[in-house]
Write a protein that holds these residues in place. Structure first.
Motif, PDB file in Angstrom:
ATOM      1  N   THR A  11      76.182  30.121  80.298  1.00  0.00           N
ATOM      2  CA  THR A  11      75.481  30.240  79.023  1.00  0.00           C
ATOM      3  C   THR A  11      75.561  28.897  78.333  1.00  0.00           C
ATOM      4  N   LEU A  12      74.408  28.315  78.035  1.00  0.00           N
ATOM      5  CA  LEU A  12      74.320  26.975  77.478  1.00  0.00           C
ATOM      6  C   LEU A  12      73.862  27.041  76.028  1.00  0.00           C
ATOM      7  N   THR A  13      74.524  26.280  75.176  1.00  0.00           N
ATOM      8  CA  THR A  13      74.161  26.177  73.772  1.00  0.00           C
ATOM      9  C   THR A  13      74.123  24.707  73.407  1.00  0.00           C
ATOM     10  N   ALA A  14      73.049  24.271  72.772  1.00  0.00           N
ATOM     11  CA  ALA A  14      72.935  22.867  72.358  1.00  0.00           C
ATOM     12  C   ALA A  14      73.845  22.624  71.154  1.00  0.00           C
ATOM     13  N   SER A  15      74.709  21.641  71.253  1.00  0.00           N
ATOM     14  CA  SER A  15      75.611  21.329  70.143  1.00  0.00           C
ATOM     15  C   SER A  15      74.889  20.596  69.017  1.00  0.00           C
ATOM     16  N   ASP A  16      73.689  20.098  69.292  1.00  0.00           N
ATOM     17  CA  ASP A  16      72.926  19.386  68.260  1.00  0.00           C
ATOM     18  C   ASP A  16      71.825  20.254  67.658  1.00  0.00           C
ATOM     19  N   ALA A  18      69.342  21.818  69.223  1.00  0.00           N
ATOM     20  CA  ALA A  18      68.041  21.720  69.903  1.00  0.00           C
ATOM     21  C   ALA A  18      67.496  23.108  70.217  1.00  0.00           C
ATOM     22  N   GLU A  19      66.187  23.234  70.198  1.00  0.00           N
ATOM     23  CA  GLU A  19      65.514  24.482  70.527  1.00  0.00           C
ATOM     24  C   GLU A  19      65.624  24.763  72.028  1.00  0.00           C
ATOM     25  N   GLN A  20      65.362  26.007  72.429  1.00  0.00           N
ATOM     26  CA  GLN A  20      65.473  26.407  73.826  1.00  0.00           C
ATOM     27  C   GLN A  20      64.682  25.525  74.789  1.00  0.00           C
ATOM     28  N   PRO A  21      63.392  25.242  74.529  1.00  0.00           N
ATOM     29  CA  PRO A  21      62.651  24.416  75.494  1.00  0.00           C
ATOM     30  C   PRO A  21      63.268  23.029  75.700  1.00  0.00           C
ATOM     31  N   ALA A  22      63.771  22.427  74.634  1.00  0.00           N
ATOM     32  CA  ALA A  22      64.401  21.105  74.758  1.00  0.00           C
ATOM     33  C   ALA A  22      65.702  21.198  75.547  1.00  0.00           C
ATOM     34  N   LEU A  23      66.449  22.271  75.341  1.00  0.00           N
ATOM     35  CA  LEU A  23      67.702  22.469  76.077  1.00  0.00           C
ATOM     36  C   LEU A  23      67.428  22.679  77.561  1.00  0.00           C
ATOM     37  N   VAL A  24      66.438  23.497  77.876  1.00  0.00           N
ATOM     38  CA  VAL A  24      66.065  23.724  79.277  1.00  0.00           C
ATOM     39  C   VAL A  24      65.626  22.413  79.924  1.00  0.00           C
ATOM     40  N   ARG A  25      64.846  21.619  79.210  1.00  0.00           N
ATOM     41  CA  ARG A  25      64.370  20.337  79.739  1.00  0.00           C
ATOM     42  C   ARG A  25      65.544  19.407  80.037  1.00  0.00           C
ATOM     43  N   ARG A  26      66.497  19.339  79.108  1.00  0.00           N
ATOM     44  CA  ARG A  26      67.678  18.472  79.326  1.00  0.00           C
ATOM     45  C   ARG A  26      68.458  18.890  80.560  1.00  0.00           C
ATOM     46  N   VAL A  27      68.735  20.169  80.672  1.00  0.00           N
ATOM     47  CA  VAL A  27      69.526  20.658  81.806  1.00  0.00           C
ATOM     48  C   VAL A  27      68.740  20.504  83.112  1.00  0.00           C
ATOM     49  N   GLY A  28      67.464  20.825  83.103  1.00  0.00           N
ATOM     50  CA  GLY A  28      66.640  20.659  84.297  1.00  0.00           C
ATOM     51  C   GLY A  28      66.569  19.213  84.754  1.00  0.00           C
ATOM     52  N   ASP A  29      66.407  18.302  83.795  1.00  0.00           N
ATOM     53  CA  ASP A  29      66.381  16.876  84.135  1.00  0.00           C
ATOM     54  C   ASP A  29      67.725  16.416  84.681  1.00  0.00           C
ATOM     55  N   HIS A  30      68.814  16.954  84.131  1.00  0.00           N
ATOM     56  CA  HIS A  30      70.151  16.602  84.628  1.00  0.00           C
ATOM     57  C   HIS A  30      70.340  17.102  86.065  1.00  0.00           C
ATOM     58  N   PHE A  68      66.665  29.610  85.404  1.00  0.00           N
ATOM     59  CA  PHE A  68      66.943  29.783  83.983  1.00  0.00           C
ATOM     60  C   PHE A  68      66.520  31.165  83.530  1.00  0.00           C
ATOM     61  N   LEU A  69      67.286  31.735  82.615  1.00  0.00           N
ATOM     62  CA  LEU A  69      66.911  32.953  81.925  1.00  0.00           C
ATOM     63  C   LEU A  69      66.823  32.598  80.445  1.00  0.00           C
ATOM     64  N   VAL A  70      65.610  32.664  79.917  1.00  0.00           N
ATOM     65  CA  VAL A  70      65.362  32.301  78.525  1.00  0.00           C
ATOM     66  C   VAL A  70      64.839  33.532  77.806  1.00  0.00           C
ATOM     67  N   GLU A  71      65.557  33.966  76.787  1.00  0.00           N
ATOM     68  CA  GLU A  71      65.131  35.105  75.991  1.00  0.00           C
ATOM     69  C   GLU A  71      64.686  34.595  74.627  1.00  0.00           C
ATOM     70  N   PRO A  72      63.437  34.872  74.241  1.00  0.00           N
ATOM     71  CA  PRO A  72      62.934  34.401  72.948  1.00  0.00           C
ATOM     72  C   PRO A  72      63.812  34.885  71.793  1.00  0.00           C
ATOM     73  N   GLY A  73      63.963  34.022  70.808  1.00  0.00           N
ATOM     74  CA  GLY A  73      64.733  34.370  69.630  1.00  0.00           C
ATOM     75  C   GLY A  73      66.218  34.081  69.721  1.00  0.00           C
ATOM     76  N   ARG A  74      66.683  33.681  70.886  1.00  0.00           N
ATOM     77  CA  ARG A  74      68.104  33.356  71.042  1.00  0.00           C
ATOM     78  C   ARG A  74      68.275  31.844  71.009  1.00  0.00           C
ATOM     79  N   SER A  75      69.453  31.398  70.634  1.00  0.00           N
ATOM     80  CA  SER A  75      69.724  29.963  70.588  1.00  0.00           C
ATOM     81  C   SER A  75      70.381  29.476  71.874  1.00  0.00           C
ATOM     82  N   THR A  76      70.585  30.380  72.825  1.00  0.00           N
ATOM     83  CA  THR A  76      71.229  30.015  74.081  1.00  0.00           C
ATOM     84  C   THR A  76      70.257  30.168  75.242  1.00  0.00           C
ATOM     85  N   VAL A  77      70.631  29.574  76.367  1.00  0.00           N
ATOM     86  CA  VAL A  77      69.881  29.651  77.612  1.00  0.00           C
ATOM     87  C   VAL A  77      70.887  29.966  78.705  1.00  0.00           C
TER      88      VAL A  77
END
Length: 91
Positions: A11-16, A18-30, A68-77
């Motif tokens: 379960t990933l949460t952006a410490s800054d 960031a919205e879900q799409p930005a968090l997914v992009r960061r992790v995917g790029d990593h 990835f499992l992304v649920e709308p309305g949540r701050s985590t991925v």
């Protein structure tokens, strides 16, 4: 980024904040840049296609998969890991 892990589910949460799409992009790029996963991005979705990779030895038929499992309305991925055997698929 804050990460908690439970049985192959991260379960990933952006410490800054960031919205879900930005968090997914960061992790995917990593995963692509630092870990060598083949990641394909599409314009119609914020979650990429992550191609499975060999799980280890050459004689091992299993492949390690990530998605990835992304649920709308949540701050985590959630990033999930699992194994697949392309020679004996389960339907």
């Amino acid at each position: 980024m804050l990460v908690s892990e439970e049985a192959g589910r991260f379960t990933l949460t952006a410490s800054d904040g960031a919205e879900q799409p930005a968090l997914v992009r960061r992790v995917g790029d990593h995963l692509r840049d630092a870990k060598g996963w083949q990641v394909t991005w599409y314009d119609f979705t914020s979650t990429p296609d992550i191609h499975c990779r060999p799980a280890g030895r050459i004689v091992n038929p299993y492949r390690l998969c990530a998605w990835f499992l992304v649920e709308p309305g949540r701050s985590t991925v959630e990033l999930r890991l699992g194994y697949s055997n392309p020679y004996d698929p389960i339907f």
